[in-house]
Design a protein around this motif. Sequence first.
Motif, short mmCIF file in Angstrom:
data_model
loop_
_atom_site.label_atom_id
_atom_site.label_comp_id
_atom_site.label_asym_id
_atom_site.label_seq_id
_atom_site.Cartn_x
_atom_site.Cartn_y
_atom_site.Cartn_z
N HIS A 17 0.83 -1.21 0.00
CA HIS A 17 0.00 0.00 0.00
C HIS A 17 0.86 1.26 0.00
O HIS A 17 0.46 2.29 -0.55
N ARG A 18 2.05 1.17 0.57
CA ARG A 18 2.93 2.34 0.61
C ARG A 18 3.52 2.65 -0.76
O ARG A 18 3.64 3.80 -1.15
N TYR A 19 3.88 1.61 -1.50
CA TYR A 19 4.59 1.82 -2.77
C TYR A 19 3.75 1.51 -4.01
O TYR A 19 4.14 1.89 -5.12
N GLY A 20 2.64 0.80 -3.85
CA GLY A 20 1.76 0.54 -4.98
C GLY A 20 2.31 -0.44 -6.00
O GLY A 20 1.87 -0.44 -7.15
N GLY A 21 3.27 -1.26 -5.59
CA GLY A 21 3.83 -2.25 -6.50
C GLY A 21 3.92 -3.61 -5.83
O GLY A 21 3.79 -3.73 -4.60
N SER A 22 4.14 -4.66 -6.63
CA SER A 22 4.25 -6.01 -6.10
C SER A 22 5.41 -6.10 -5.11
O SER A 22 6.42 -5.39 -5.23
N VAL A 23 5.26 -6.99 -4.13
CA VAL A 23 6.26 -7.12 -3.05
C VAL A 23 6.54 -8.60 -2.81
O VAL A 23 5.62 -9.42 -2.79
N VAL A 24 7.82 -8.93 -2.61
CA VAL A 24 8.20 -10.27 -2.18
C VAL A 24 8.87 -10.16 -0.81
O VAL A 24 9.51 -9.15 -0.50
N ALA A 25 8.69 -11.17 0.01
CA ALA A 25 9.38 -11.22 1.30
C ALA A 25 10.77 -11.80 1.10
O ALA A 25 10.95 -12.75 0.32
N VAL A 26 11.75 -11.22 1.78
CA VAL A 26 13.12 -11.73 1.71
C VAL A 26 13.68 -11.91 3.11
O VAL A 26 13.20 -11.29 4.07
N GLU A 27 14.71 -12.76 3.19
CA GLU A 27 15.38 -13.04 4.45
C GLU A 27 16.87 -13.21 4.16
O GLU A 27 17.24 -13.77 3.12
N ARG A 28 17.70 -12.74 5.04
CA ARG A 28 19.14 -12.93 4.88
C ARG A 28 19.48 -14.39 5.21
O ARG A 28 19.08 -14.90 6.25
N VAL A 29 20.24 -15.03 4.31
CA VAL A 29 20.61 -16.43 4.53
C VAL A 29 22.13 -16.57 4.43
O VAL A 29 22.79 -15.79 3.73
N PRO A 30 22.70 -17.55 5.12
CA PRO A 30 24.15 -17.76 5.05
C PRO A 30 24.59 -18.15 3.64
O PRO A 30 23.81 -18.72 2.87
N ALA A 31 25.84 -17.84 3.32
CA ALA A 31 26.37 -18.11 1.99
C ALA A 31 26.23 -19.58 1.60
O ALA A 31 25.92 -19.90 0.44
N GLU A 32 26.41 -20.48 2.56
CA GLU A 32 26.35 -21.90 2.23
C GLU A 32 24.94 -22.39 1.89
O GLU A 32 24.76 -23.48 1.35
#
Length: 286
Positions: free
Chosen positions: A149-164
């Motif tokens: 609602h703030r940006y008016g565009g599609s959104v995906v959830a992300v999470e920081r994951v370890p390199a491995e």
Amino acid sequence: MTIRTAVFPAAGLGTRFLPATKAQPKEMLPLVDKPTIQYVVEEAVASGLDRIIIVTGRGKRAIEDHFDASVELEFYLEERGKHEELAQIKTISDLASVSYVRQKEPLGLGHAILCARPLVGEEPFAIFLGDDVITAEPPCMAQLLAIFHRYGGSVVAVERVPAEEISRYGVIKGHRVEERVWEVEDLIEKPSPEAAPSDLAIIGRYVLTPEIFPVLAETAPDRRGEIQLTDGLRRLPRLYAYEFEGKRYDTGDKLGFLKATVEFALTRPDLADAFRDYLRSLRLGG
């Protein structure tokens, strides 16, 4: 615009959990005493979504039965004075309006989303992948809806994951627009750690505009003959990523499923003390 619709792709074969999933859907495997898909549907309802669309396949009838009323069971519990269990059963069927659509062939996540198009219509909608069970306050999807609602565009959830672990995920390339929010420039599917553009991995929550449907309809299948949602997301005119606040359990992985079972049991007032004592009593080898 108020978003009311949530889509749950649930047509996968669940091969990681064979033989347990030979005759039952993986979405019905319980964390303690509740199927994993119910946790995710409850998140949708808690986020204000009241139209649930579950994309099923062959052998998934147990999901439909779970969210349907069970007159015989309710009568049995009523007769025997099991009022607490009766209330739990009725709560499941009263959660939301649930509709079902079949994905007749396992042709990828993008194809599963396309199967829901006639029921979704031309309005924004949410997607939940049932393998990701998330505990958060406010719910993870409610956080994504606020960004939409703030940006008016599609959104995906992300999470920081370890390199491995990065090669197990789709990873975003983008620039930060505010704390925890990125405008996405590209998506890389399962990159090596060396080729990953960031450590921000896409997890199973999305809010999409109906622009995704014609894009997916024109997306070519990959070498396995599957239409990938990531390929469609890459072609959207605007896409944002939000690093959600909360804890995710990957119940599509055996170790992740076991961890979630232990942690969810430890939150239960009726089980926590006895279960904690049991865990302390174990003589774990080094």
